[in-house]
Design a protein around this motif. Structure first.
Motif, PDB file in Angstrom:
ATOM      1  N   THR A 181       8.875  -6.314   7.923  1.00 51.69           N
ATOM      2  CA  THR A 181       8.427  -6.601   6.809  1.00 51.69           C
ATOM      3  C   THR A 181       8.008  -7.337   6.281  1.00 51.69           C
ATOM      4  OG1 THR A 181      10.951  -7.210   6.561  1.00 51.69           O
ATOM      5  CG2 THR A 181      10.691  -4.739   5.730  1.00 51.69           C
ATOM      6  N   TYR A 182       7.873  -8.440   6.499  1.00 54.09           N
ATOM      7  CA  TYR A 182       7.511  -9.512   6.220  1.00 54.09           C
ATOM      8  C   TYR A 182       6.027  -9.697   6.194  1.00 54.09           C
ATOM      9  CZ  TYR A 182       6.119 -14.386   5.365  1.00 54.09           C
ATOM     10  OH  TYR A 182       6.049 -15.873   5.137  1.00 54.09           O
ATOM     11  N   TYR A 183       5.215  -9.293   7.182  1.00 50.27           N
ATOM     12  CA  TYR A 183       3.793  -9.340   7.341  1.00 50.27           C
ATOM     13  C   TYR A 183       3.314  -8.106   7.092  1.00 50.27           C
ATOM     14  CZ  TYR A 183       3.152 -14.195   8.962  1.00 50.27           C
ATOM     15  OH  TYR A 183       2.903 -15.034   9.184  1.00 50.27           O
ATOM     16  N   LEU A 184       4.250  -6.346   7.606  1.00 47.43           N
ATOM     17  CA  LEU A 184       3.493  -5.504   7.521  1.00 47.43           C
ATOM     18  C   LEU A 184       3.039  -5.175   5.984  1.00 47.43           C
ATOM     19  CD1 LEU A 184       2.432  -3.167   8.564  1.00 47.43           C
ATOM     20  CD2 LEU A 184       4.187  -1.764   9.105  1.00 47.43           C
ATOM     21  N   HIS A 185       4.423  -5.556   5.127  1.00 43.53           N
ATOM     22  CA  HIS A 185       4.833  -4.859   3.397  1.00 43.53           C
ATOM     23  C   HIS A 185       4.097  -6.104   2.259  1.00 43.53           C
ATOM     24  CE1 HIS A 185       6.397  -1.352   5.051  1.00 43.53           C
ATOM     25  NE2 HIS A 185       7.241  -1.683   5.868  1.00 43.53           N
ATOM     26  N   GLY A 186       5.407  -7.387   3.080  1.00 45.71           N
ATOM     27  CA  GLY A 186       4.966  -7.749   1.822  1.00 45.71           C
ATOM     28  C   GLY A 186       3.619  -8.929   2.045  1.00 45.71           C
ATOM     29  N   HIS A 187       3.148  -9.198   3.105  1.00 49.21           N
ATOM     30  CA  HIS A 187       1.938 -10.276   3.344  1.00 49.21           C
ATOM     31  C   HIS A 187       0.836  -9.289   2.536  1.00 49.21           C
ATOM     32  CE1 HIS A 187      -0.680 -13.242   4.699  1.00 49.21           C
ATOM     33  NE2 HIS A 187      -1.423 -12.751   6.021  1.00 49.21           N
ATOM     34  N   GLN A 188       0.695  -8.328   3.073  1.00 48.52           N
ATOM     35  CA  GLN A 188      -0.405  -7.081   3.247  1.00 48.52           C
ATOM     36  C   GLN A 188      -0.319  -6.485   1.096  1.00 48.52           C
ATOM     37  OE1 GLN A 188      -2.770  -5.845   5.239  1.00 48.52           O
ATOM     38  NE2 GLN A 188      -1.834  -6.775   6.953  1.00 48.52           N
ATOM     39  N   PHE A 189       0.664  -6.567   1.142  1.00 48.80           N
ATOM     40  CA  PHE A 189       1.028  -6.430  -0.726  1.00 48.80           C
ATOM     41  C   PHE A 189       0.344  -8.159  -1.007  1.00 48.80           C
ATOM     42  CE2 PHE A 189       4.574  -3.426  -0.499  1.00 48.80           C
ATOM     43  CZ  PHE A 189       4.001  -2.660  -0.816  1.00 48.80           C
ATOM     44  N   LYS A 190       0.542  -9.146  -0.914  1.00 45.62           N
ATOM     45  CA  LYS A 190       0.124 -10.369  -1.397  1.00 45.62           C
ATOM     46  C   LYS A 190      -1.090 -10.839  -0.908  1.00 45.62           C
ATOM     47  CE  LYS A 190       1.662 -14.480  -2.802  1.00 45.62           C
ATOM     48  NZ  LYS A 190       2.149 -15.479  -3.214  1.00 45.62           N
ATOM     49  N   VAL A 191      -1.679 -10.028   0.434  1.00 45.58           N
ATOM     50  CA  VAL A 191      -2.806 -10.886  -0.324  1.00 45.58           C
ATOM     51  C   VAL A 191      -4.128  -9.324  -0.585  1.00 45.58           C
ATOM     52  CG1 VAL A 191      -3.138 -11.494   2.412  1.00 45.58           C
ATOM     53  CG2 VAL A 191      -3.700  -9.089   2.482  1.00 45.58           C
ATOM     54  N   ARG A 192      -3.510  -8.710  -0.707  1.00 44.10           N
ATOM     55  CA  ARG A 192      -3.957  -7.530  -2.504  1.00 44.10           C
ATOM     56  C   ARG A 192      -3.757  -8.148  -3.664  1.00 44.10           C
ATOM     57  NH1 ARG A 192      -3.507  -5.171   2.548  1.00 44.10           N
ATOM     58  NH2 ARG A 192      -5.989  -4.370   3.106  1.00 44.10           N
ATOM     59  N   GLY A 193      -2.930  -9.399  -3.814  1.00 44.20           N
ATOM     60  CA  GLY A 193      -2.706  -9.696  -5.114  1.00 44.20           C
ATOM     61  C   GLY A 193      -1.431  -8.514  -5.817  1.00 44.20           C
ATOM     62  N   LEU A 194      -0.544  -7.674  -5.189  1.00 50.89           N
ATOM     63  CA  LEU A 194      -0.404  -6.713  -5.533  1.00 50.89           C
ATOM     64  C   LEU A 194       1.226  -7.295  -5.351  1.00 50.89           C
ATOM     65  CD1 LEU A 194      -1.102  -4.158  -3.550  1.00 50.89           C
ATOM     66  CD2 LEU A 194      -2.301  -4.649  -5.580  1.00 50.89           C
ATOM     67  N   PRO A 195       1.575  -7.090  -6.828  1.00 46.83           N
ATOM     68  CA  PRO A 195       3.077  -8.316  -7.745  1.00 46.83           C
ATOM     69  C   PRO A 195       4.359  -7.210  -7.042  1.00 46.83           C
ATOM     70  CG  PRO A 195       2.394  -6.325  -9.071  1.00 46.83           C
ATOM     71  CD  PRO A 195       1.571  -6.332  -8.010  1.00 46.83           C
ATOM     72  N   VAL A 196       4.244  -6.569  -5.948  1.00 43.05           N
ATOM     73  CA  VAL A 196       5.325  -6.296  -5.433  1.00 43.05           C
ATOM     74  C   VAL A 196       5.474  -6.954  -4.244  1.00 43.05           C
ATOM     75  CG1 VAL A 196       4.522  -4.051  -3.627  1.00 43.05           C
ATOM     76  CG2 VAL A 196       6.733  -4.298  -4.828  1.00 43.05           C
ATOM     77  N   ALA A 197       4.871  -8.240  -3.978  1.00 39.90           N
ATOM     78  CA  ALA A 197       5.030  -8.163  -2.767  1.00 39.90           C
ATOM     79  C   ALA A 197       6.385  -9.627  -2.059  1.00 39.90           C
ATOM     80  CB  ALA A 197       3.672  -9.295  -2.562  1.00 39.90           C
ATOM     81  N   GLU A 198       6.311 -10.393  -3.832  1.00 40.82           N
ATOM     82  CA  GLU A 198       7.331 -11.082  -3.552  1.00 40.82           C
ATOM     83  C   GLU A 198       8.485 -11.257  -2.682  1.00 40.82           C
ATOM     84  OE1 GLU A 198       5.859 -10.792  -6.110  1.00 40.82           O
ATOM     85  OE2 GLU A 198       4.346 -12.554  -6.385  1.00 40.82           O
ATOM     86  N   TYR A 199       9.132 -10.080  -2.553  1.00 39.61           N
ATOM     87  CA  TYR A 199      10.380  -9.530  -2.756  1.00 39.61           C
ATOM     88  C   TYR A 199      10.386  -9.413  -0.636  1.00 39.61           C
ATOM     89  CZ  TYR A 199      14.913  -7.322  -1.265  1.00 39.61           C
ATOM     90  OH  TYR A 199      15.787  -6.866  -0.827  1.00 39.61           O
ATOM     91  N   TYR A 200       9.230  -9.175  -0.408  1.00 39.03           N
ATOM     92  CA  TYR A 200       9.425  -9.446   1.353  1.00 39.03           C
ATOM     93  C   TYR A 200       8.665  -9.699   1.541  1.00 39.03           C
ATOM     94  CZ  TYR A 200      11.464  -4.469   1.205  1.00 39.03           C
ATOM     95  OH  TYR A 200      12.703  -3.998   1.158  1.00 39.03           O
ATOM     96  N   TYR A 201       7.917 -11.402   0.651  1.00 39.26           N
ATOM     97  CA  TYR A 201       7.117 -12.249   1.901  1.00 39.26           C
ATOM     98  C   TYR A 201       7.978 -13.367   1.483  1.00 39.26           C
ATOM     99  CZ  TYR A 201       2.821 -14.313   2.471  1.00 39.26           C
ATOM    100  OH  TYR A 201       1.765 -14.550   2.975  1.00 39.26           O
ATOM    101  N   ARG A 202       9.733 -13.655   1.076  1.00 36.58           N
ATOM    102  CA  ARG A 202      10.331 -14.822   1.362  1.00 36.58           C
ATOM    103  C   ARG A 202      10.718 -14.711   2.802  1.00 36.58           C
ATOM    104  NH1 ARG A 202      15.381 -12.668  -1.889  1.00 36.58           N
ATOM    105  NH2 ARG A 202      14.721 -10.445  -0.558  1.00 36.58           N
ATOM    106  N   PRO A 203      10.188 -15.847   3.125  1.00 31.59           N
ATOM    107  CA  PRO A 203      11.509 -16.090   4.450  1.00 31.59           C
ATOM    108  C   PRO A 203      12.530 -15.840   5.147  1.00 31.59           C
ATOM    109  CG  PRO A 203       9.926 -18.365   3.606  1.00 31.59           C
ATOM    110  CD  PRO A 203      10.024 -16.951   2.004  1.00 31.59           C
ATOM    111  N   ILE A 204      11.921 -15.175   6.175  1.00 34.51           N
ATOM    112  CA  ILE A 204      13.700 -14.484   7.248  1.00 34.51           C
ATOM    113  C   ILE A 204      14.124 -15.306   7.727  1.00 34.51           C
ATOM    114  CG2 ILE A 204      14.717 -12.408   8.137  1.00 34.51           C
ATOM    115  CD1 ILE A 204      11.813 -11.061   7.729  1.00 34.51           C
ATOM    116  N   GLY A 205      15.337 -15.901   7.621  1.00 36.19           N
ATOM    117  CA  GLY A 205      16.118 -16.518   7.957  1.00 36.19           C
ATOM    118  C   GLY A 205      16.590 -16.089   9.749  1.00 36.19           C
TER     119      GLY A 205
END
Ligand code: FES
Ligand SMILES: [Fe+2]
Length: 398
Positions: A181-205
């Motif tokens: 979910t970090y790269y496939l979802h969070g990162h892909q949304f992030k690089v496109r500037g989409l707002p839903v990115a943050e939830y899955y862009y939190r580092p997974i401990g």
């Protein structure tokens, strides 16, 4: 890494295959009830490599029968649906929903030949607007009453995804892959500037798995700990329900995903999405939930659309290959869930081969009033994803 033989053992689902025998022990959704209309109360289907015809007879009973007539194999899809069955268009043999041959118009009067015909037929039950079929041996187990199918404190939507052109196991292994979910979802949304990115862009401990072998369901619950300062969150988790379901919160909704093999290299995916009402109020239910059919998430250039969850997941699963060749994989620490799931799958396939009953089969009605799950509904999730279901539903947003 698996050997070629092990990969075949876990992925192939046609009649007589080990994994196919296991999956046939569980009720599987095969169609949406509203797809059978008064004008056309029949549908041609392929499920686990078997060519079938689904129909609703004039009395309202559902049948799922072998597509090819037991006489000389013409397609029953072109037959006419009558009050008590479906009549082959070629010479008029008629079958009821149980596969019993009712008529053979050109056999001599008094012939009992029809009684010797045993046409393939599988039981079908309707629940929450979905048609479920059981393709295993007798005795037929109970159709599980998953809470999202029967709760009345909210509204359901059925979402039919485009056919995934890959083996079913690729979708299931993804369900126990907690880091994708970090790269496939969070990162892909992030690089496109989409707002839903943050939830899955939190580092997974950390991430853990709990294996469940209960009296009504079995599977794996995955739990992650997200690390991001104030947005730290320990998930309550959400389950892979063995063998081929996922139960997951998606924005404001709770969703069950079924991944049903069409054959070895195509998968039917249907979601049942449930939006709980505010304060748990009961909601009057429509006869059948509304249905959405998602288009295949590709760009005009034919590339995967990477702006929604379904598009991102489809890219990952399909590009692994029609049947992922696991002799070439390099499993790592983060694939622990996949190892546990494969072990469970192998064990349960063998249990069936040895004449046993696999996990998660319900026969006692007392266990089947409603099967409920508690899943993550953390504040961080609420803050980030409530009100943004369009990402989950695969509508293109960029
Ligand atoms: S092939 Fe169906 S009745 Fe002859
Ligand atoms: Fe995903």
């Amino acid at each position: 890494m698996l050997s070629k033989e092990e990969n075949e053992f876990l992925t192939r689902v046609g009649p007589g295959t080990p994994a196919g025998a296991l999956l046939r022990r569980y009720w599987q959704p095969v169609a949406v009830a509203s797809e059978l209309t008064a004008e056309k109360p029949k549908k041609r289907l392929k499920v686990m490599g078997e060519e079938l015809v689904l129909f609703r007879d004039g009395k309202g009973r559902y049948g799922l029968v072998g597509e090819h007539c037991s006489h000389r194999a013409a397609s029953l899809y072109y037959g006419t649906v009558e009050d008590d069955g479906i009549r082959c268009a070629y010479h008029g043999w008629k079958y009821d929903v149980d596969g019993k041959c009712l008529e053979q118009p050109f056999e001599p009067k008094g012939s009992t030949y029809k009684d010797e015909i045993c046409h393939p037929a599988y039981p079908v039950e309707k629940l929450a607007g979905l048609l479920f079929a059981y393709m295993g041996p007798k005795l037929v187990p109970l159709l599980p009453r998953w809470d999202l199918l029967v709760r009345d404190d909210g509204l359901r939507t059925i979402i039919v995804l485009p056919v995934h052109e890959c083996n079913w196991l690729q979708a299931m292994e993804n369900s126990v892959d907690p880091v994708h979910t970090y790269y496939l979802h969070g990162h892909q949304f992030k690089v496109r500037g989409l707002p839903v990115a943050e939830y899955y862009y939190r580092p997974i401990g950390e991430f853990q798995f709990e294996e469940v072998r209960g009296p009504v369901w079995a599977g794996l619950i995955k739990r992650r700990t997200f690390e991001a300062g104030e947005q730290m969150e320990g998930e309550r988790g959400h389950p892979l329900i063995f063998p081929n379901m996922l139960y997951v919160p998606q924005g404001p909704e709770l969703v069950i995903h079924w991944r049903v093999p069409i054959d070895d290299s195509n998968t039917y995916i249907v979601w049942l999405s449930f939006r709980p009402s505010k304060n748990g109020q009961k909601v009057e239910q429509p006869e059948d939930p509304p249905v959405e059919y998602l288009p295949r998430p590709v760009t005009p250039e034919g590339e995967y659309e990477m702006t929604s969850f379904p598009g991102q997941d489809m890219m990952a699963w399909e590009t692994q290959g029609r049947i992922f060749d696991r002799t070439k994989e390099s499993l790592a620490h983060s694939d622990k869930g996949i190892t546990i799931y494969r072990r469970l799958l192998r064990e349960q396939i063998k249990a069936v081969q040895n004449g046993g009953e696999p996990l998660g089969i319900i026969r006692d009605p007392a266990n089947n009033k409603i099967i409920s799950f508690e899943v993550s509904r953390g504040m961080a999730r609420k803050e980030y994803v409530e009100g943004q279901p369009e990402y989950y539903h695969g509508r293109s947003v960029a």
